[in-house]
Design a protein around this motif. Structure first.
Motif, short mmCIF file in Angstrom:
data_model
loop_
_atom_site.label_atom_id
_atom_site.label_comp_id
_atom_site.label_asym_id
_atom_site.label_seq_id
_atom_site.Cartn_x
_atom_site.Cartn_y
_atom_site.Cartn_z
N PRO A 107 -3.01 -3.01 -8.79
CA PRO A 107 -2.89 -4.30 -7.99
C PRO A 107 -1.39 -4.95 -8.24
O PRO A 107 -0.75 -5.44 -7.50
N ALA A 108 -0.83 -4.48 -9.55
CA ALA A 108 0.45 -5.11 -9.80
C ALA A 108 1.40 -4.42 -8.86
O ALA A 108 2.59 -5.16 -8.43
N ILE A 109 1.25 -3.21 -8.71
CA ILE A 109 2.24 -2.13 -7.60
C ILE A 109 1.99 -3.06 -6.09
O ILE A 109 2.89 -3.03 -5.65
N SER A 110 0.72 -3.33 -5.84
CA SER A 110 0.66 -3.74 -4.69
C SER A 110 1.14 -5.31 -4.61
O SER A 110 1.74 -5.47 -3.41
N GLY A 111 1.15 -5.85 -5.61
CA GLY A 111 1.82 -7.42 -5.45
C GLY A 111 3.30 -7.11 -5.32
O GLY A 111 3.77 -8.25 -4.79
N ARG A 112 3.77 -6.31 -6.03
CA ARG A 112 5.19 -6.22 -5.92
C ARG A 112 5.50 -5.68 -4.58
O ARG A 112 6.56 -6.16 -3.96
N ILE A 113 4.69 -5.14 -4.00
CA ILE A 113 5.00 -4.52 -2.49
C ILE A 113 4.85 -5.64 -1.74
O ILE A 113 5.93 -5.89 -0.51
N VAL A 114 3.81 -6.43 -1.67
CA VAL A 114 3.60 -7.71 -0.82
C VAL A 114 4.64 -8.51 -1.10
O VAL A 114 5.23 -9.22 0.06
N THR A 171 7.84 -8.10 -1.57
CA THR A 171 9.33 -7.54 -0.92
C THR A 171 9.12 -6.87 0.19
O THR A 171 10.15 -7.16 0.75
N ARG A 172 8.03 -6.20 0.60
CA ARG A 172 7.95 -5.65 1.83
C ARG A 172 6.66 -6.17 2.68
O ARG A 172 6.66 -5.60 3.89
N GLY A 173 5.97 -6.89 2.39
CA GLY A 173 4.94 -7.62 2.99
C GLY A 173 3.38 -6.90 2.67
O GLY A 173 3.50 -5.85 1.81
N ALA A 174 2.38 -7.15 3.30
CA ALA A 174 1.08 -6.83 3.28
C ALA A 174 0.70 -5.39 3.71
O ALA A 174 -0.56 -4.75 3.65
N ARG A 175 1.59 -4.90 5.04
CA ARG A 175 0.89 -3.92 5.63
C ARG A 175 0.64 -2.57 4.95
O ARG A 175 -0.32 -1.88 4.90
N ILE A 176 1.82 -2.17 4.03
CA ILE A 176 1.53 -0.98 3.50
C ILE A 176 0.40 -1.01 2.43
O ILE A 176 -0.57 0.06 2.39
N PRO A 177 0.24 -1.98 1.60
CA PRO A 177 -1.08 -2.08 0.95
C PRO A 177 -2.46 -1.98 1.19
O PRO A 177 -3.25 -1.34 0.99
N LEU A 178 -2.16 -2.79 2.71
CA LEU A 178 -3.62 -2.90 3.40
C LEU A 178 -4.03 -1.44 4.00
O LEU A 178 -5.04 -1.12 4.01
N LEU A 179 -3.08 -0.97 4.52
CA LEU A 179 -3.18 0.75 5.04
C LEU A 179 -3.69 1.54 3.86
O LEU A 179 -4.76 2.28 4.05
N ILE A 180 -3.13 1.30 2.43
CA ILE A 180 -3.44 2.39 1.71
C ILE A 180 -4.91 1.92 1.00
O ILE A 180 -5.57 3.02 0.90
N ALA A 181 -5.15 0.86 1.18
CA ALA A 181 -6.58 0.23 0.80
C ALA A 181 -7.67 0.83 1.92
O ALA A 181 -8.43 1.23 1.29
N GLY A 182 -7.10 0.46 2.86
CA GLY A 182 -8.17 1.26 3.94
C GLY A 182 -8.57 2.45 4.06
O GLY A 182 -9.71 3.08 4.03
N ILE A 183 -7.53 3.45 3.91
CA ILE A 183 -7.32 4.66 3.82
C ILE A 183 -8.37 5.32 2.74
O ILE A 183 -9.28 5.94 2.60
N GLY A 184 -8.04 4.60 1.32
CA GLY A 184 -8.52 5.03 -0.02
C GLY A 184 -10.31 4.59 0.17
O GLY A 184 -10.67 5.37 -0.24
N LEU A 185 -10.45 3.45 0.78
CA LEU A 185 -11.88 3.17 0.65
C LEU A 185 -12.93 3.93 1.62
O LEU A 185 -14.00 4.69 1.43
N LEU A 186 -12.15 4.27 2.77
CA LEU A 186 -12.73 5.05 3.81
C LEU A 186 -12.99 6.51 3.48
O LEU A 186 -14.10 6.94 3.58
N VAL A 187 -12.06 7.10 2.85
CA VAL A 187 -12.24 8.48 2.52
C VAL A 187 -12.97 8.78 1.02
O VAL A 187 -13.98 9.41 1.35
N SER A 188 -12.97 7.80 0.54
CA SER A 188 -13.98 7.82 -0.90
C SER A 188 -15.37 7.85 -0.54
O SER A 188 -16.21 8.49 -1.07
#
Length: 511
Positions: free
Chosen positions: A349-356, A358-375
Motif C-alpha cells: 500500500p505505501a508503494i501504491s500510494g507513492r505511485i498514485v 507521482t504517476r497516477g492511479a492506472r498502474i496500481p489499479l492494473l496490478i491490483a486487478g491482475i493480482g486478484l484475478l490470477v490468485s
C-alpha cells in the motif's frame, strides 16, 4: 540483518521518537489545521491509524475464530456469516451519516465517541453467552466502528492538504490495513488456541483506550464551515437496501430462493434502491450527492472498492474454514499460513500510494486487478490435498493485488470533492468497502450453504469452487474498471465534475 537495514530501522525509530517529542512539547490547546508542523501532521496520521488497526484486527481475528465460535455456540454456516455480516452491514449502513455528523458536530469528538463505543462493544462481545447476543454485540461494535475510519480519513484529508502529500499519507493509511491483516491471523490464532475465542475481542480494549487519550490531547478539533443537514429518509433507505439484500442472499439457500420471505426481502431491496435514486436528487443536502458520480473515476472507484473488498471478505471466509475444517490446522497454524498474503498487503500500500501521488492511479489499479484475478483463479482448483506451495503462491499474489488497490480507491474518493465535506467523501469509499465485504461473505457463503446444506465437512473444498469463481469475477471487474477510471475520458469527466460542483477542487483525480 545487514548494516544498511539496521541504519534504515534506526532512522525510522529516531523519526518516530521526534514525532512523539514534537507532540509532547506542542500545546494541547486548540490549534488550526493549517498551523500544524509536518511532524505534528505525521503524528496525527499515526493516531488516526490506530482506529484502522483495531477495526482491521477485528475482521481478521474474527475470521480466524469462526470455527471455534461455530463449535462453541453450535452455529451453522449461515450463523457464521451473520457473525461477520452483522458487523459489516451496520457499519456500511451508518458510515455516511457518521461522516456528515462528524463534519457537523466535530471530527475529533465523533472520533472519540466511536472509539469508546467500539471498546464497549468489544467487551460485550467477549461476554456473549450465545450466537444471538454475539451478533447483537457485534452490531454495537459496528456503531462505534462507523465513527472511526471515515472520520479518521476526514481528519487526515483536512490535515494533509497537498495532493501529493495526501496520497502518500493515504498509502501509509492503507499499509495499516496490511499490518492489521498480518497481526490478526497470528495474534487471533494464538489467543484462540491458548485462551479461547472470547479473548480475540480483548485486544481492542487497550488500543482503543490509548487512542482515545492521544486523540483528546493531540488532534485539533475541526468542523465543516457549512455542514450538511441530516437526511433521515436517505439514511433509512440505505439501511433497508443493505439489510434486505444481505438477508436475502444469506438466508435464501436455507429457506429457498422462491420462498415468500426471500422474495419480500429482495423486493424491499429493489424498492429501497428506487426510492433512494428518486429521493436524493430532490434534497438540497442529500445523504449521497449523486451528482458527484458524474465523475467516472469516482464512480469506478466505488465499484472497484465493492469488488476488491468482496474478494477480501470472501477470501478470508472461505480460506479460514478451508484451512481449519478441511486441512485440520489449528487456529494459530491457519493464521501463520495466511501470513504471505498479509505481508504483501502490508508492504505494497505505501508503494501504491507513492505511485498514485507521482504517476497516477492506472498502474496500481492494473496490478491490483491482475493480482486478484490470477490468485482467485488459482484457488478455484483447491482440493483437500492441494500442496501448500500452491496455496502459498496464491496467497502472495492475492496480497500483492489487494495491497495495490486501497490507495487509488481512497484518493479517487477524496480528490475533487469539497474539503469541507471530507467526512462524507471518505465515507463513500468506506461504505463501498464494507458493502463489498458484506456481499463477498454473503455470496460465497450462499454457494457453500447450497452445496453443503448448512454443515461443514470434507466436501467444503469442492463446495467452495463456485465461490472462488465469483471472486475471480470481482478481480476481473477491478482490472476492467481500473482501465476505464484512468482513461482520458475518465480524467475529463473528473475535471468537469469538479469544476461544476466544487470550486475548491483539490486536484489529483486527473492523474
Amino acid at each position: 540483518m545487514a548494516i544498511t537495514g539496521e541504519r534504515i530501522d534506526l532512522r525510522r525509530f529516531t523519526y518516530i521518537v521526534f514525532i512523539i517529542m514534537d507532540l509532547q512539547v506542542s500545546s494541547p490547546g486548540p490549534l488550526r489545521i493549517d498551523e500544524l508542523s509536518r511532524r505534528r501532521r505525521v503524528g496525527i496520521l499515526l493516531i488516526c491509524s490506530m482506529s484502522l488497526l483495531i477495526v482491521g484486527l477485528d475482521v481478521t481475528i474474527v475470521n480466524v475464530a469462526l470455527p471455534s465460535i461455530g463449535s462453541d455456540l453450535h452455529a451453522s454456516v449461515s450463523g457464521l456469516q451473520w457473525t461477520i455480516d452483522a458487523y459489516t452491514l451496520v457499519l456500511a449502513s451508518l458510515l455516511m451519516i457518521s461522516g456528515s455528523t462528524a463534519d457537523r458536530l466535530g471530527r475529533r469528538r465523533t472520533f472519540m465517541v466511536g472509539l469508546l463505543t467500539f471498546v464497549a462493544g468489544s467487551l460485550l462481545c467477549s461476554l456473549a453467552p450465545n450466537l444471538t447476543t454475539l451478533i447483537i454485540f457485534r452490531m454495537v461494535q459496528a456503531i462505534g466502528g462507523s465513527m472511526l475510519n471515515p472520520v479518521a480519513m476526514s481528519i487526515i484529508t483536512n490535515t494533509f492538504t497537498d495532493a501529493r502529500e495526501r496520497a502518500q499519507a493515504i498509502g501509509v493509511w492503507g499499509a495499516v490495513v496490511g499490518v492489521s491483516m498480518a497481526l490478526g491471523p497470528v495474534v487471533g490464532g494464538l489467543l484462540v488456541g491458548s485462551v479461547g475465542w472470547r479473548s480475540i475481542f480483548w485486544i481492542n480494549i487497550p488500543i482503543g483506550l490509548i487512542a482515545i487519550v492521544l486523540a483528546r490531547r493531540y488532534i485539533p478539533e475541526s468542523k465543516a464551515p457549512k455542514p450538511r443537514r441530516i437526511d433521515a429518509v436517505g439514511q433509512i433507505l440505505v439501511a433497508l437496501l443493505l439489510a434486505s439484500l444481505t438477508y436475502g442472499i444469506i438466508e435464501a439457500p436455507r429457506r429457498g430462493w422462491g420462498s415468500g420471505v426471500i422474495i419480500v426481502a429482495f423486493a424491499i431491496a429493489a424498492c429501497s434502491l428506487i426510492g433512494l435514486l428518486l429521493w436524493e436528487p430532490r434534497r438540497r443536502e442529500p445523504l449521497i450527492d449523486l451528482r458527484f458520480f458524474r465523475s467516472i473515476p469516482l464512480s469506478a472507484a466505488t465499484v472497484i472498492a465493492v469488488a476488491a473488498f468482496a474478494s477480501l471478505g470472501g477470501f478470508l471466509f472461505l480460506n479460514t474454514l478451508y484451512l481449519q475444517e478441511v486441512r485440520g490446522l489449528s487456529p494459530l497454524r491457519a493464521g501463520i499460513d495466511t501470513l504471505p498474503m498479509a505481508a504483501m498487503a502490508m508492504v505494497f500500500p505505501a508503494i501504491s500510494g507513492r505511485i498514485v501521488g507521482t504517476r497516477g492511479a492506472r498502474i496500481p489499479l492494473l496490478i491490483a486487478g491482475i493480482g486478484l484475478l490470477v490468485s482467485c483463479i488459482m484457488l478455484t482448483r483447491v482440493t483437500d490435498t492441494t500442496p501448500f506451495s500452491w496455496l502459498f503462491a496464491a496467497y502472495v499474489v492475492f496480497g500483492i493485488g489487494f495491497g495495490f488497490v486501497n490507495a487509488p480507491i481512497t484518493n479517487a474518493a477524496v480528490s475533487g470533492m469539497p474539503r469541507a465535506q471530507a467526512g462524507v467523501a471518505s465515507a463513500i469509499a468506506s461504505t463501498s468497502r464494507q458493502v463489498g465485504q458484506t456481499l463477498g461473505v454473503a455470496v460465497v457463503g450462499a454457494f457453500v450453504t447450497r452445496t453443503l446444506g448448512g454443515g461443514l465437512h470434507v466436501d467444503f473444498a469442492a463446495a467452495s469452487h463456485a465461490g472462488w469463481w465469483t471472486l475471480t469475477g470481482c478481480g476481473a471487474a477491478v482490472l476492467v474498471l481500473g482501465l476505464v477510471a484512468t482513461s482520458r475520458r475518465g480524467r475529463s469527466s473528473a475535471q468537469r465534475t469538479a469544476t461544476e460542483l466544487n470550486p475548491e477542487f483539490l486536484g489529483g483525480t486527473g492523474k
